[in-house]
Design a protein around this motif. Structure first.
Motif, PDB file in Angstrom:
ATOM      1  N   LYS A  49       0.837  -1.210   0.000  1.00  9.99           N
ATOM      2  CA  LYS A  49       0.000   0.000   0.000  1.00  9.99           C
ATOM      3  C   LYS A  49       0.867   1.253   0.000  1.00  9.99           C
ATOM      4  N   TYR A  50       1.954   1.224   0.788  1.00  4.71           N
ATOM      5  CA  TYR A  50       2.879   2.360   0.808  1.00  4.71           C
ATOM      6  C   TYR A  50       3.554   2.528  -0.555  1.00  4.71           C
ATOM      7  N   LEU A  51       3.923   1.411  -1.181  1.00  7.71           N
ATOM      8  CA  LEU A  51       4.560   1.484  -2.492  1.00  7.71           C
ATOM      9  C   LEU A  51       3.599   2.032  -3.544  1.00  7.71           C
ATOM     10  N   LYS A  52       2.336   1.630  -3.437  1.00  9.41           N
ATOM     11  CA  LYS A  52       1.331   2.143  -4.375  1.00  9.41           C
ATOM     12  C   LYS A  52       1.190   3.653  -4.244  1.00  9.41           C
ATOM     13  N   ALA A  53       1.148   4.145  -3.010  1.00 13.66           N
ATOM     14  CA  ALA A  53       1.029   5.585  -2.787  1.00 13.66           C
ATOM     15  C   ALA A  53       2.258   6.315  -3.325  1.00 13.66           C
ATOM     16  N   ALA A  54       3.437   5.733  -3.104  1.00 12.50           N
ATOM     17  CA  ALA A  54       4.661   6.337  -3.630  1.00 12.50           C
ATOM     18  C   ALA A  54       4.636   6.353  -5.151  1.00 12.50           C
ATOM     19  N   GLY A  55       4.035   5.331  -5.742  1.00 13.44           N
ATOM     20  CA  GLY A  55       3.917   5.272  -7.196  1.00 13.44           C
ATOM     21  C   GLY A  55       3.030   6.374  -7.743  1.00 13.44           C
ATOM     22  N   ASP A  56       1.949   6.683  -7.026  1.00 14.14           N
ATOM     23  CA  ASP A  56       1.068   7.780  -7.449  1.00 14.14           C
ATOM     24  C   ASP A  56       1.818   9.114  -7.437  1.00 14.14           C
ATOM     25  N   ILE A  57       2.667   9.293  -6.439  1.00 16.91           N
ATOM     26  CA  ILE A  57       3.466  10.518  -6.368  1.00 16.91           C
ATOM     27  C   ILE A  57       4.480  10.554  -7.510  1.00 16.91           C
ATOM     28  N   ALA A  58       5.074   9.396  -7.821  1.00 15.91           N
ATOM     29  CA  ALA A  58       6.031   9.323  -8.928  1.00 15.91           C
ATOM     30  C   ALA A  58       5.364   9.708 -10.244  1.00 15.91           C
ATOM     31  N   ASP A  59       4.119   9.272 -10.432  1.00 20.95           N
ATOM     32  CA  ASP A  59       3.380   9.626 -11.651  1.00 20.95           C
ATOM     33  C   ASP A  59       3.186  11.142 -11.741  1.00 20.95           C
ATOM     34  N   ASP A  60       2.851  11.766 -10.612  1.00 21.74           N
ATOM     35  CA  ASP A  60       2.640  13.208 -10.587  1.00 21.74           C
ATOM     36  C   ASP A  60       3.940  13.952 -10.887  1.00 21.74           C
ATOM     37  N   THR A  61       5.034  13.450 -10.314  1.00 22.40           N
ATOM     38  CA  THR A  61       6.343  14.072 -10.568  1.00 22.40           C
ATOM     39  C   THR A  61       6.696  13.993 -12.051  1.00 22.40           C
ATOM     40  N   LEU A  62       6.463  12.832 -12.655  1.00 24.21           N
ATOM     41  CA  LEU A  62       6.769  12.674 -14.076  1.00 24.21           C
ATOM     42  C   LEU A  62       5.883  13.577 -14.935  1.00 24.21           C
ATOM     43  N   ASN A  63       4.631  13.747 -14.541  1.00 29.95           N
ATOM     44  CA  ASN A  63       3.747  14.654 -15.287  1.00 29.95           C
ATOM     45  C   ASN A  63       4.293  16.074 -15.281  1.00 29.95           C
ATOM     46  N   ILE A  64       4.859  16.467 -14.148  1.00 27.43           N
ATOM     47  CA  ILE A  64       5.448  17.809 -14.053  1.00 27.43           C
ATOM     48  C   ILE A  64       6.702  17.900 -14.920  1.00 27.43           C
ATOM     49  N   ILE A  65       7.580  16.907 -14.793  1.00 34.45           N
ATOM     50  CA  ILE A  65       8.829  16.898 -15.545  1.00 34.45           C
ATOM     51  C   ILE A  65       8.570  16.866 -17.048  1.00 34.45           C
ATOM     52  N   SER A  66       7.461  16.228 -17.450  1.00 32.01           N
ATOM     53  CA  SER A  66       7.147  16.077 -18.883  1.00 32.01           C
ATOM     54  C   SER A  66       6.811  17.392 -19.555  1.00 32.01           C
ATOM     55  N   GLN A  67       6.477  18.393 -18.764  1.00 36.63           N
ATOM     56  CA  GLN A  67       6.164  19.709 -19.327  1.00 36.63           C
ATOM     57  C   GLN A  67       7.417  20.287 -19.985  1.00 36.63           C
ATOM     58  N   ASN A  68       7.347  20.522 -21.285  1.00 39.37           N
ATOM     59  CA  ASN A  68       8.465  21.098 -22.041  1.00 39.37           C
ATOM     60  C   ASN A  68       9.703  20.201 -22.056  1.00 39.37           C
ATOM     61  N   PHE A  69       9.508  18.911 -21.827  1.00 44.93           N
ATOM     62  CA  PHE A  69      10.636  17.968 -21.927  1.00 44.93           C
ATOM     63  C   PHE A  69      11.075  17.908 -23.393  1.00 44.93           C
ATOM     64  N   ASP A  70      12.372  17.984 -23.644  1.00 44.55           N
ATOM     65  CA  ASP A  70      12.886  18.049 -25.013  1.00 44.55           C
ATOM     66  C   ASP A  70      13.109  16.634 -25.568  1.00 44.55           C
ATOM     67  N   PHE A  71      12.028  16.017 -26.048  1.00 42.85           N
ATOM     68  CA  PHE A  71      12.113  14.669 -26.598  1.00 42.85           C
ATOM     69  C   PHE A  71      12.982  14.632 -27.860  1.00 42.85           C
ATOM     70  N   GLY A  72      12.921  15.672 -28.660  1.00 43.76           N
ATOM     71  CA  GLY A  72      13.704  15.722 -29.885  1.00 43.76           C
ATOM     72  C   GLY A  72      15.198  15.709 -29.602  1.00 43.76           C
ATOM     73  N   LYS A  73      15.627  16.497 -28.644  1.00 48.54           N
ATOM     74  CA  LYS A  73      17.045  16.554 -28.272  1.00 48.54           C
ATOM     75  C   LYS A  73      17.514  15.218 -27.717  1.00 48.54           C
ATOM     76  N   MET A  74      16.664  14.597 -26.905  1.00 47.74           N
ATOM     77  CA  MET A  74      17.012  13.288 -26.334  1.00 47.74           C
ATOM     78  C   MET A  74      17.161  12.242 -27.442  1.00 47.74           C
ATOM     79  N   LYS A  75      16.241  12.246 -28.395  1.00 45.58           N
ATOM     80  CA  LYS A  75      16.286  11.265 -29.478  1.00 45.58           C
ATOM     81  C   LYS A  75      17.536  11.445 -30.321  1.00 45.58           C
ATOM     82  N   LYS A  76      17.940  12.681 -30.581  1.00 45.01           N
ATOM     83  CA  LYS A  76      19.160  12.933 -31.357  1.00 45.01           C
ATOM     84  C   LYS A  76      20.387  12.397 -30.638  1.00 45.01           C
TER      85      LYS A  76
END
Length: 369
Positions: free
Chosen positions: A146-173
């Motif tokens: 249950k604790y791991l599941k809750a931590a996973g929900d927070i990880a999803d939220d963090t990734l959603n924030i990080i994904s804003q303006n993430f430079d996928f093109g630069k990473m792919k190059k």
């Protein structure tokens, strides 16, 4: 939480304690169609399943036969499985939570029942104690998940924030340049799966499985959860170029790759949370991918407090989960002590010696075929 490195030769994990509960790759790792002979070991806690496999391994190692261990994700000093000579034979702990039964009885699978060496009367005297311990253990493990599941929900939220303006093109190059520079002629794409990390009562553990097999070791750092984008793109590129790969999946979130090993190139790419510590255990990295290059500084600045709070909550939840797994381990140890007290280890060790001889004969007959 800090990682604990596990230098287990070329050993890996085939299961994990994840945000979704217990997750197993046993069916894939121990695909019966790939092996000539498989031994499924049954028996209660503390009956010597892991020690039996270690005895087999010692004998095989002394004879120069290649072995590969499958580490227990809850207790990495124990073995959950062992493969011998690549795909010649395998030994599997066939008990819960990775319960394994024969698929091709006699033709491939053989059952080893260590319950033959215990005093059932002594165990039955502790029937109520064992049932109570089992219920307590289940509660502790359920709480940990249950604790791991809750931590996973927070990880999803963090990734959603990080994904804003993430430079996928630069990473792919950057990934395309890496493949162009490091990989030779194409082969045939194959993909094998494993875990190189675990989470248990000690927190994060990490096997040096990929590093120990590689001449060139590359690391991905400062990813803030964006590692999944990087490895997904790398795996996609390997598939396009017909490059065989072994994929490690994240023990926290098994949907996501967190490491790649390219056997034809003797090269691996893995996550790293502490470069200095990595240098001490694995040597100087051949190549470093700093994910901060692709993450927007403006996004980090605008969401600084949210990210800091999320990290703090996640750390607390992971710590609480680890403590719950520690409770479960202590209860498991009590269960083990009951079975150990009821075991005839003299007879069990004699059986083990005979099994090793029988297995040695099998290996010799195979050489002569």
């Amino acid at each position: 939480m800090k990682e604990i490195y596990i230098d287990g030769k070329n050993d890996f994990f085939a299961s994990a304690n994840t945000r979704y509960g217990f997750y197993s790759l046993f069916d894939e790792v121990f695909d019966r169609k790939k092996f000539e002979k498989v031994y499924i070991i049954k028996g209660g806690s503390g009956t010597g399943k892991s020690s039996l496999m270690k005895k087999v391994r010692e004998k095989c190692d002394s004879e120069g036969m290649k072995t590969q261990g499958v580490l227990c994700s809850s207790d990495p000093i124990s073995l959950d499985g062992l493969t011998v000579g690549g795909n010649i034979a395998a030994f599997i702990d066939g008990t819960s939570p990775h319960t394994t039964d024969p698929v091709y009885p006699g033709a491939v699978d053989n059952i080893i029942n260590l319950g033959e060496f215990w005093n059932e009367e002594l165990i039955r005297k502790n029937r109520n104690v064992l049932i109570t311990l089992d219920e307590k253990k289940k509660q502790s493990i359920s709480r940990a998940y249950k604790y791991l599941k809750a931590a996973g929900d927070i990880a999803d939220d963090t990734l959603n924030i990080i994904s804003q303006n993430f430079d996928f093109g630069k990473m792919k190059k950057a990934i395309l340049r890496f493949f162009d520079n490091e990989f030779g002629k194409n082969g045939v794409f194959t993909q094998k799966k494993c875990f190189t990390t675990c989470f248990n009562r000690n927190g994060y553990g990490r096997s040096l499985f990929f590093e120990n097999m590689s001449c060139r070791r590359c690391i991905v750092e400062n990813d803030r959860g964006s590692y999944s984008y990087f490895f997904e793109e790398m795996l996609s590129e390997a598939r396009k170029r017909d490059i065989p790969v072994i994929v490690s999946y994240d023990c926290f979130d098994p949907r996501k790759a967190d490491g790649l090993y390219f056997p034809d190139e003797s090269l691996c790419v893995t996550r790293c949370s502490d470069r200095d510590k990595y240098r001490c255990v694995a040597g100087e990295p051949y190549r470093i991918f700093n994910m901060e290059r692709f993450i927007s500084c403006d996004t980090l600045r605008r969401n600084k407090e949210k990210l800091r709070f999320g990290n703090k909550c996640s750390d607390e939840l992971m710590h609480a989960s680890s403590e719950s797994f520690d409770e479960a381990f202590s209860i498991h140890s009590e269960t083990e002590s009951i079975y150990i007290s009821a075991m005839d280890f003299f007879e069990k060790e004699r059986f083990t010696a005979e099994l090793v001889k029988e297995f040695e004969t099998f290996l010799e007959s195979r050489k002569n075929d």
